[in-house]
Design an enzyme around this catalytic site. Structure first.
Site, PDB file in Angstrom:
ATOM      1  CG  HIS A 103      85.885  59.190  49.934  1.00 41.37           C
ATOM      2  ND1 HIS A 103      85.723  59.878  48.751  1.00 41.37           N
ATOM      3  CD2 HIS A 103      84.947  59.685  50.798  1.00 41.37           C
ATOM      4  CE1 HIS A 103      84.735  60.757  48.890  1.00 41.37           C
ATOM      5  NE2 HIS A 103      84.245  60.664  50.121  1.00 41.37           N
ATOM      6  CE  LYS A 151      82.575  56.826  48.854  1.00 36.98           C
ATOM      7  NZ  LYS A 151      81.278  56.691  49.507  1.00 36.98           N
TER       8      LYS A 151
HETATM    9  P1  NAP Z   1      80.669  51.904  58.010  1.00 30.40           P
HETATM   10  O1  NAP Z   1      81.667  52.348  59.027  1.00 30.40           O
HETATM   11  O2  NAP Z   1      80.963  50.670  57.212  1.00 30.40           O
HETATM   12  O3  NAP Z   1      79.277  51.728  58.772  1.00 30.40           O
HETATM   13  C1  NAP Z   1      78.144  51.143  58.218  1.00 30.40           C
HETATM   14  C2  NAP Z   1      77.393  50.497  59.370  1.00 30.40           C
HETATM   15  O4  NAP Z   1      76.137  50.063  58.900  1.00 30.40           O
HETATM   16  C3  NAP Z   1      78.119  49.298  59.957  1.00 30.40           C
HETATM   17  O5  NAP Z   1      78.128  49.398  61.364  1.00 30.40           O
HETATM   18  C4  NAP Z   1      77.246  48.129  59.476  1.00 30.40           C
HETATM   19  O6  NAP Z   1      77.260  47.034  60.371  1.00 30.40           O
HETATM   20  C5  NAP Z   1      75.891  48.784  59.477  1.00 30.40           C
HETATM   21  N1  NAP Z   1      74.905  48.068  58.674  1.00 30.40           N
HETATM   22  C6  NAP Z   1      75.067  47.396  57.514  1.00 30.40           C
HETATM   23  N2  NAP Z   1      73.904  46.895  57.089  1.00 30.40           N
HETATM   24  C7  NAP Z   1      72.978  47.277  58.012  1.00 30.40           C
HETATM   25  C8  NAP Z   1      71.586  47.080  58.138  1.00 30.40           C
HETATM   26  N3  NAP Z   1      70.880  46.374  57.234  1.00 30.40           N
HETATM   27  N4  NAP Z   1      70.931  47.615  59.194  1.00 30.40           N
HETATM   28  C9  NAP Z   1      71.608  48.337  60.116  1.00 30.40           C
HETATM   29  N5  NAP Z   1      72.941  48.549  60.061  1.00 30.40           N
HETATM   30  C10 NAP Z   1      73.610  48.019  59.016  1.00 30.40           C
HETATM   31  O7  NAP Z   1      80.390  53.055  56.959  1.00 30.40           O
HETATM   32  P2  NAP Z   1      80.470  54.636  57.202  1.00 30.40           P
HETATM   33  O8  NAP Z   1      81.820  55.135  56.854  1.00 30.40           O
HETATM   34  O9  NAP Z   1      79.880  54.948  58.525  1.00 30.40           O
HETATM   35  O10 NAP Z   1      79.486  55.156  56.054  1.00 30.40           O
HETATM   36  C11 NAP Z   1      78.103  54.821  56.064  1.00 30.40           C
HETATM   37  C12 NAP Z   1      77.463  55.406  54.800  1.00 30.40           C
HETATM   38  O11 NAP Z   1      77.505  56.833  54.869  1.00 30.40           O
HETATM   39  C13 NAP Z   1      78.197  55.032  53.501  1.00 30.40           C
HETATM   40  O12 NAP Z   1      77.268  54.856  52.459  1.00 30.40           O
HETATM   41  C14 NAP Z   1      79.058  56.257  53.233  1.00 30.40           C
HETATM   42  O13 NAP Z   1      79.387  56.402  51.868  1.00 30.40           O
HETATM   43  C15 NAP Z   1      78.115  57.341  53.692  1.00 30.40           C
HETATM   44  N6  NAP Z   1      78.745  58.615  54.041  1.00 30.40           N
HETATM   45  C16 NAP Z   1      77.977  59.716  53.808  1.00 30.40           C
HETATM   46  C17 NAP Z   1      78.439  60.952  54.160  1.00 30.40           C
HETATM   47  C18 NAP Z   1      77.573  62.146  53.913  1.00 30.40           C
HETATM   48  O14 NAP Z   1      77.990  63.276  54.221  1.00 30.40           O
HETATM   49  N7  NAP Z   1      76.362  61.957  53.374  1.00 30.40           N
HETATM   50  C19 NAP Z   1      79.707  61.097  54.737  1.00 30.40           C
HETATM   51  C20 NAP Z   1      80.460  59.961  54.973  1.00 30.40           C
HETATM   52  C21 NAP Z   1      79.963  58.716  54.632  1.00 30.40           C
HETATM   53  P3  NAP Z   1      78.246  45.773  60.053  1.00 30.40           P
HETATM   54  O15 NAP Z   1      79.633  46.350  59.954  1.00 30.40           O
HETATM   55  O16 NAP Z   1      78.020  44.899  61.239  1.00 30.40           O
HETATM   56  O17 NAP Z   1      77.771  45.200  58.750  1.00 30.40           O
END
Ligand code: NAP
Length: 248
Positions: free
Chosen positions: A134, A138
């Site tokens: 990844h 992450k």
């Molecule tokens: P990311 O870019 O770090 O985004 C996470 C977002 O959530 C950030 O904007 C963060 O804001 C926000 N956040 C944190 N705490 C929060 C809260 N309490 N309430 C509302 N928003 C909040 O991460 P990402 O790459 O998008 O991934 C997000 C999740 O999806 C991860 O767990 C990842 O492993 C997962 N994922 C899943 C798949 C799938 O197919 N299921 C695919 C890819 C990723 P701040 O930055 O301001 O804290």
């Protein structure tokens, strides 16, 4: 014509969240009614009937619990849902029998096929290891997909009577042999320039089989996100895995 579904995105400024906002905006049968970031009060989720939750493993359980209490169906892509967290969620859902929560460790159709193929191959091979790669931002390892693949492969091996994977390693002070999930070695690589990739490597005497999936762009997850949003309202209770919506 069927009714449009009002949808909110929690974690809407993140990498996955912003791709989901775009995909929902582009879908003619969905209305984006709320975007929520870190610290935003979720309230009534902007009147949404479905929330898409894409935040962090620490934040996700509280966000999902809020949605369930508000009677809002939830599609969860955030990883880190341990058996204990799932149990607590199921207990909460008993009091909200009309609410559906779909937790998808991976929304990419190819990744689901990779898991299904790995599960089918598992009983034929003495050796198996999982290598996931990844992007370096992450926060958790291994990926939810790798952990789930390991569990599926381990279960298939167990029902075929296969014992531990062969490995003569006696000393490994640095953990070079990776993590073990349900007895399956799992290795996590974090590399700039990558998105989400996984290889399931099988070995038997004189042969190897490698099943590999690559998500090069987060758009690969969006058809799965949209399919889950459309289906979750008709699936009360907890569903884990998008494969339950697909005829694999
Ligand atoms: P990311 O870019 O770090 O985004 C996470 C977002 O959530 C950030 O904007 C963060 O804001 C926000 N956040 C944190 N705490 C929060 C809260 N309490 N309430 C509302 N928003 C909040 O991460 P990402 O790459 O998008 O991934 C997000 C999740 O999806 C991860 O767990 C990842 O492993 C997962 N994922 C899943 C798949 C799938 O197919 N299921 C695919 C890819 C990723 P701040 O930055 O301001 O804290």
């Amino acid at each position: 014509m069927s009714e449009r579904i009002p949808v909110a995105v929690i974690g809407s400024s993140g990498r996955m969240g912003s791709a989901a906002v775009q995909a929902i905006d582009d879908a003619t049968d969905l209305d984006l009614v709320g975007r929520f970031g870190h610290g935003d009060p979720l309230g009534d989720l902007g009147g949404a009937s479905v929330a898409v939750e894409l935040t962090t493993p620490d934040a996700s359980p509280d966000n999902v619990a809020h949605c369930v209490a508000a009677g809002v169906h939830c599609v969860v892509g955030t990883t880190g849902w341990s058996p204990q967290r799932l149990q607590a969620l199921e207990a909460q859902l008993v009091d909200h029998p009309r609410v559906g929560v779909l937790i998808a460790p991976n929304f990419a159709i190819g990744a689901l096929l990779m898991m299904a193929f790995a599960q089918r191959a598992a009983r034929f091979y003495e050796s198996v290891e999982i290598i996931e790669t990844h992007h370096p931002d992450k926060v958790d390892a291994p990926s939810g997909t790798a952990a789930r693949t390991a569990s599926l492969v381990a279960a298939a091996r167990a029902s075929a009577g296969l014992v531990d994977v062969p490995d003569a390693t006696r000393t490994d002070p640095h953990g070079a042999r990776g993590a073990r999930i349900d007895g399956i070695p799992v290795h996590a690589l974090r590399m700039r320039g990558r998105v989400a990739h996984q290889e399931v490597a099988f070995g038997a005497a004189g042969e190897a089989l490698t099943i590999r999936h690559d998500s090069f762009d987060r758009v690969s997850f969006m058809p799965g996100v949209l399919a889950a949003v459309r289906a979750v309202g008709d699936r009360p209770g907890l569903t884990v895995g998008l494969e339950h919506l697909l005829d694999l």
